[in-house]
Design a protein around this motif. Structure first.
Motif, PDB file in Angstrom:
ATOM      1  N   THR A 185       0.459 -18.739  -5.938  1.00 22.75           N
ATOM      2  CA  THR A 185       0.251 -17.609  -5.042  1.00 22.75           C
ATOM      3  C   THR A 185       0.640 -17.987  -3.619  1.00 22.75           C
ATOM      4  O   THR A 185       0.324 -19.074  -3.153  1.00 22.75           O
ATOM      5  N   LEU A 198      -9.055 -15.204  -2.073  1.00 18.37           N
ATOM      6  CA  LEU A 198      -8.641 -15.116  -3.477  1.00 18.37           C
ATOM      7  C   LEU A 198      -9.848 -14.938  -4.392  1.00 18.37           C
ATOM      8  O   LEU A 198      -9.813 -14.147  -5.336  1.00 18.37           O
ATOM      9  N   ARG A 258       3.616 -15.028 -10.643  1.00 22.15           N
ATOM     10  CA  ARG A 258       3.195 -15.472  -9.325  1.00 22.15           C
ATOM     11  C   ARG A 258       2.752 -14.269  -8.524  1.00 22.15           C
ATOM     12  O   ARG A 258       3.118 -13.141  -8.844  1.00 22.15           O
ATOM     13  N   TYR A 259       1.991 -14.543  -7.506  1.00 21.35           N
ATOM     14  CA  TYR A 259       1.494 -13.439  -6.684  1.00 21.35           C
ATOM     15  C   TYR A 259       1.752 -13.708  -5.211  1.00 21.35           C
ATOM     16  O   TYR A 259       1.790 -14.858  -4.774  1.00 21.35           O
ATOM     17  N   ALA A 273       7.711 -13.091  -7.253  1.00 21.75           N
ATOM     18  CA  ALA A 273       6.478 -12.411  -7.665  1.00 21.75           C
ATOM     19  C   ALA A 273       6.797 -10.950  -7.893  1.00 21.75           C
ATOM     20  O   ALA A 273       7.588 -10.365  -7.152  1.00 21.75           O
TER      21      ALA A 273
END
Lengths: 840, 418
Positions: free
Chosen positions: B204, B177, B75-76, B115
């Motif tokens: 995200t 993004l 994940r970010y 993340a």
């Protein structure tokens, strides 16, 4: 995998569609056209153009319980949001109510059209798309009658931007729907187009050098919903409503893409009908709505002024034009005379670009004179593909999870681009692809397994695979490594399996051994005799499969031996001398030579009688594709001068020589074929014209997604199944390869490039900037040993002749190999060792 | 407010130095989270605090994190530092003067989102600031506060700076993004939302700089303390960016719910030169402008009250307009901005902003007819609810509200030109 059905109401009509269906498609199924620009059923939805706005009502639910809410009358309450929504991006929902033609929705779409037109140059009177333009149509249907935008405030942009040599961009007409960009990315994986800048300055650009470098570029002009993208071939060439149309089949490769030929009478052609453009015709089983640029642009050979129009006979050493009667008499007398002599007999050589009808009567004629027919081709296995080819109902578009495809010794992107595309898509659906070749090709990037073997080891590789499956003791010398075992396992557990085999790096005998090994692999894993299973040859010509089916086949040892003994040679749709110059002396001697041809080819130049044949655009007939689909093509233009269809030339001559071959029409020939060719037994011309309705709907009458592909109303063709029945695997005889001794020098291997310089390509000047130039490809290491730099001249001797040409250094060429693209001027029939040296 | 929560550097000199920040309790919150809390517990605290996104939409931050696709990794976390709304300059001050509190916020958010990689997307014009931030991140690595095995746990985190190229649209989280992925910055179709498929199609979290800067004090002092600031539904402090026709423009950290009048007249010193206030743009160029009536001036600046009077709080960039300003001129400026910044992806925004700009140019040049004002309004209303993202919807707000409240200004421009 069946999806559950979702029921909804669209403008009062209840419709049930599979879960996941987009509202726009669901509406189309009940005959409601929701207008779109950016949406295209072959592309992922993006919701950019906002043209497909509708009102979407969803069943109201109690927030706390999640239960549906009902009004006093017991009717479920439908909640409509404040805003219109894009029907192209929204999948259907149970119980939804869609209003497409409510005042609010119509008003919204009218507004979108007005916005689009603020930037549009309104140059419909000079626009190629005018008359078949979705923007024009949707403006008439949905737009306001007048614009409130001041014409003077329109933005001025470049109108003739070449994205490459083939496709031009008119920036003013572009409505930024990104269909072209998305087609290149999503469909054909040539992401060479993109946007730059932003807002009203948003602009389509190409990022490749040369510009718009893609074998599929022409398709973007079909799906462009305005006149922004046009082809160099057709732009400013004609108005769509002036065009006549005829159904046809592309003559360039064994895929058999369905075409529509658009024709018009042309003053510049002295009032003759000419082809103005070649368009894809929808056949979801074959080419969907796409064609490659060779199919689209390499049609000019058929209308070339170099075409032969009159019969010719040799008088005092020269070919002179005569009438048909005289030519037939000369041919009859010549043949009788030659056959009456003691030496040898008649040899009939035919090529795979002739139709089934031509080839059938050709064989009957030659055999009627006790002659021997030869198919001029160097790929074997047509007998195997006839027995173990893909079963009836095969559709590469249905290949998916659990299915396996092996491609061996072929570069599909160059040899049969639409097959390449179909296999790429099969992989995207979940099929596993195995690519086996001696060098890297563009198909590799979709392969789950890549098998790399040295040239001349293709057969051993296939036998190794067969050993991994069967464990046959006699195959133990070919045991492969672990990766081969893995691939073998894939085959064994595959639901469906198809093998495409080609001829790269193989001579005829090796290709026969390869075909046998592949066929055996399929039979031993039970992958023959049913749909989506079987063997496909990547034939060099459109109808090579048909030629085998009609009973012709090549001679393993080549033409030399048989021609030496022949006293008369009859050539149809073939140019053996161009491929092998050594045949010239054999034909020049006292052999009586009859040639029926489109052009004055090197073979025709040696002939005693030359008959002018009709091209595929002037006649009817059928081709059998590599997938065994028999498809009809129709006359599009009036025949040129004194030409005749090949089959009719043959029957005329046959009758003059006392052989009963009476057919009033091509359709009648097909009836005879159906009687004598087993797999073709239920074929009639009528059966070939059946066209069931296809999804997605395309065609000019539909406002829907407004592509320019043509609806198929003239026939999807009929797939003729193989002879093998499921469950009774026939034993395939195998030919064990002979180990060839390593020779000094480099192995010169002929390969295929899409844009070659053959007689069917060269007359299309529009393609000239893209045609491959004569060169030889070397591995940089070999080149460095030879002291050759990129672009430098090299020389070698082959069959006693010296050749000099530029070298191109390519890292994917294996060491010890020199690649020679076919049909560029130096003919290499089979791989051959040569000594290459640099030219000082 | 004597003790700043977000603009603490105003109380503590040299807070942009790591040792100073650590001396004042820096990274205690992050340590507490990583060593003493589960990610879910952090999310629960943030949910309980009522923290709402400060980028403009005011969406509850903890709820947003809760939407992360379960079980999908990596994940970010992306910090949106593409501050480009006209009249907004709060993130810049935080990044320049109180960077470690922001970076600690990024770290806390990353831990909560599970993340191990976070990005700070800086607008292109912040290139020198981005350079400084990289040094700050290096310092955190050296101090063991970023990298592998933070606080001797198995949690690791890296933060990267990504510089935009100067497009307003890249402040929109999906365009941001795309821009980070190396594509042209254009908004994506939603759903899927970033929490499901964001950067590189992975779950995200995208949060604004100011939002993230709130996290360390929330963890340090608790959700209840945080809720005690501001209003019931709009909790916490907010940095209000005051600009325009006002004596003391600048950033003011005040509790949410502070009335416009207090900000403009008490803190901002009122309108210079004894002129009177005419209108307020409460959220930069991206919300309907409000005539400066007593009702408006007495409205609390929070996420519920401002919509009730017909506008939005947005990123709380309050631009004050005095009586000398013709609203048609103002609307021309905002429209020119949106025309320039429209990404061009969807038709109504691409063509509508272009058309509105033309009409306003004509009005400004005195070449328009009175009907052009109606046409302008019709073009704006035609865009309403049809655009792919909020930019187009924002672009029409000053136009529609300007004509609605100050039609006379437009008519004056038209008449004077004739």
């Amino acid at each position: 995998m069946t999806k559950s059905l979702v029921t909804l109401t669209i403008d009062g009509i209840e419709v049930s569609v599979p879960e996941g269906t987009l509202i726009v498609d669901a509406a189309k199924k009940v005959g409601i056209d929701i207008p779109v620009f950016c949406y295209h059923p072959k592309l992922h939805p993006v919701g950019m153009c906002r043209m497909c706005l509708v009102e979407i009502g969803r069943p109201a639910r109690d927030r706390s319980t999640g239960e549906p809410i009902f009004d006093e009358d017991g009717q479920q309450v439908i909640h409509f949001g404040p805003n219109l929504e894009t029907s192209c991006t929204t999948p259907v929902g149970e119980g939804w109510v869609i209003r497409v033609n409510s005042e609010k929705a119509r008003e919204g779409r009218k507004q979108i059209v007005e916005y689009l037109l603020t930037s549009h140059p309104l140059d419909c009177p000079i626009c190629d798309k005018g008359g078949e333009c979705p923007l024009q149509n949707l403006t008439m249907e949905h737009g306001p009658g007048t614009s409130r935008f001041l014409f003077d405030e329109k933005i001025d942009l470049d109108k003739h931007v070449p994205l490459g040599e083939l496709i031009f961009l008119d920036r003013e007409r572009c409505i930024q729907c990104a269909r072209c960009v998305r087609f290149q990315e999503e469909v054909v994986d040539d992401p060479v187009l993109g946007f730059t800048n932003r807002g009203r300055r948003l602009e389509i650009i190409t990022s490749s050098d040369p510009g718009f470098d893609s074998y599929f570029s022409g398709n973007t002009t079909d799906i462009c919903p305005v006149g922004a993208l046009t082809t160099a071939d057709f732009r400013f060439g004609a108005r769509p409503w002036e065009l006549n149309r005829a159904a046809s089949i592309c003559p360039h490769c064994p895929v058999g893409c369905n075409l529509t030929l658009n024709t018009r009478r042309e003053a510049r052609a002295e009032g003759r009908d000419v082809i103005k453009r070649v368009m894809p015709r929808q056949n979801e089983h074959v080419n969907e709505i796409w064609i490659c640029d060779k199919g689209r642009f390499a049609h000019h050979f058929a209308s070339s002024i170099e075409r032969l129009t009159k019969p010719m006979v040799r008088v005092n050493g020269d070919l002179v034009q005569v009438g048909w009667d005289e030519a037939l008499v000369r041919a009859t007398e010549g043949l009788k005379d030659a056959l009456g002599r003691s030496k040898g007999g008649l040899v009939g050589i035919a090529g795979g670009r002739a139709s089934n009808e031509d080839l059938y009567v050709f064989r009957r004629f030659i055999e009627g004179l006790d002659g021997h027919t030869v198919l001029d081709d160097n790929l074997a296995g047509g007998d195997l593909t006839r027995e173990m080819g893909v079963g009836r109902g095969t559709d590469l578009g249905q290949i998916g999870p659990g299915d396996v495809i092996l491609v061996i010794a072929s570069d599909l992107h160059e040899e049969a681009p639409i097959w390449w595309l179909r296999l790429k898509q099969a992989v995207e659906r979940g099929a596993e692809l195995i690519v086996a070749n001696a060098r890297a090709t563009r198909l590799d990037r979709y392969a789950a397994h890549i098998i790399r073997y040295p040239y001349r080891r293709a057969v051993q590789t296939a036998l190794g695979l067969l050993h991994a499956v069967t464990k046959r003791a006699d195959l133990s010398p070919f045991v492969g490594d672990k990766s081969l075992q893995k691939v073998a396992k894939l085959f064994m557990k595959a639901e469906n399996a198809i093998i495409f085999y080609g001829r790269e790096g193989l001579d005829y005998k090796a290709s026969e051994a390869l075909a046998q090994a592949c066929a055996s692999l399929l039979t031993s894993t039970d992958h023959v005799g049913r749909a989506n299973n079987g063997l496909i040859a990547v034939w060099p010509r459109v109808n090579t499969q048909g030629a085998w089916d009609m009973g012709l086949q090549p001679i393993p040892s080549g033409l030399g031996e048989i021609l030496e003994q022949a006293s008369a040679v009859y050539v149809m749709a073939s140019d053996p001398v161009a491929d092998d110059a050594s045949l010239e002396t054999l034909l020049r001697e006292d052999t009586f030579l009859v040639v029926q041809e489109l052009f004055m080819t090197p073979t025709a130049e040696l002939a005693d009688v030359v008959f002018p044949a009709r091209s595929f655009i002037e006649r009817e007939g059928t081709y059998t594709s590599g997938e065994h689909r028999v498809q009809r093509f129709y006359p599009a233009v009036l025949p040129l001068g004194g030409t005749k269809s090949d089959w009719r030339i043959v029957t005329s001559l046959a009758n003059a020589m006392g052989i009963e071959l009476n057919f009033p029409s091509a359709a009648a020939v097909m009836l005879a074929i159906a009687e004598s060719v087993p797999n073709y037994s239920d074929l009639t011309y009528q059966a070939l014209t059946i066209a069931e309705s296809q999804w997605p709907h395309v065609g000019g009458e539909s406002l829907y997604f407004g592509g320019n592909a043509f609806k198929n109303s003239q026939g999807l063709g009929v797939q003729v199944g193989p002879a093998a029945e499921p469950g009774e695997p026939s034993e395939v005889a195998l030919t064990m390869p002979v180990e060839e001794s390593e020779e000094d020098g480099l192995l010169l291997v002929p390969i295929t490039r899409l844009y070659d310089r053959g007689t069917t390509v060269l007359p299309s000047k529009v393609l000239h900037p893209r045609l491959e130039r004569l060169h030889i490809e070397l591995n940089p290491k070999d080149a460095s040993h030879l002291g050759v730099i990129d672009g430098a001249q090299v020389e070698f001797r082959m069959n006693g002749k010296r050749f000099q040409l530029p070298a191109r250094l390519v890292a994917t060429v294996p060491e010890g190999i020199a690649l020679m693209p076919r049909s560029l001027g130096v003919s290499v029939v089979n791989p051959i060792p040569v000594q290459i040296s640099s030219v000082e | 407010m004597a003790d700043h929560i977000l603009l603490r550097h105003r109380d503590i000199p040299d807070l942009d130095q790591l040792e100073v920040y650590l001396e004042h309790g820096g990274f205690e919150a992050f340590k507490q989270a990583v060593t003493g809390m589960t990610p879910q517990e952090v999310i629960d605290v943030v949910k309980a605090s009522g923290l709402r996104g400060r980028g403009g939409a005011g969406f509850p931050a903890g709820v947003k994190w809760g939407f992360l696709a379960p079980g999908v990794f990596p994940r970010y976390v992306v910090a949106n530092a593409d501050e480009s709304e006209p009249g907004t300059f709060k993130d810049r001050e935080i990044l320049e003067r109180n960077p470690y509190q922001f970076l600690e916020g990024v770290a806390i958010c990353s831990y909560a989102a599970q993340a191990n990689t976070a990005y700070v997307y800086c607008r292109g014009e912040f290139w020198d600031l981005a350079h400084e931030l990289e040094h700050k991140i290096d310092a955190l690595h050296e101090a063991g506060l970023l990298g592998e095995g933070i606080f001797s746990t198995d949690y690791s985190l890296k933060i990267h700076i990504h510089l935009g190229a100067g497009a307003y649209i890249c402040g929109e989280e999906t365009a941001l993004l795309d821009s980070m992925e190396g594509k042209l910055g254009q908004p994506r179709l939603r759903p899927p939302f970033p929490a499901a498929q964001g950067l590189f199609a992975k779950p995200t979290v995208v949060n604004n700089v100011e939002t993230l800067t709130n996290l360390p004090p929330i963890l340090n002092r608790g959700a209840d303390w945080y809720r005690s600031i501001g209003t019931e539904k709009s909790a916490g402090p907010k940095v209000f960016c005051l600009s325009g026709c006002v004596a003391r423009p600048g950033n003011y950290e005040l509790p949410l719910g502070t009335p416009f009048r207090q900000l403009i007249f008490e803190h901002g010193g009122g309108i210079p030169g004894g002129r009177s206030i005419k209108a307020i743009l409460p959220a930069g160029a991206s919300a309907p402008l409000l005539p400066a009536t007593d009702e408006v001036l007495d409205t609390p600046m929070d996420y519920e009250s401002v919509p009730k009077i017909g506008s939005q709080l947005g990123s709380a960039s309050i631009i004050v307009i005095d009586e000398t300003v013709n609203i048609a001129w103002l609307v021309h400026k905002t429209t020119r901005f949106f025309e320039h910044e429209s990404c061009g992806k969807c038709t109504p925004c691409r063509e509508g902003t272009y058309w509105m700009h033309h009409l306003l140019q004509r009005i400004e040049r005195g070449e328009a007819d009175l009907e052009d004002i109606d046409l302008l309004e019709a073009v704006a209303r035609g865009m309403q609810g049809k655009c792919l993202c909020a930019l187009g919807e924002f672009a029409i707000m000053p136009v529609i509200s300007g004509i609605q409240h100050f039609r006379a200004d437009f008519e004056a421009r038209v008449r004077n030109g004739r």
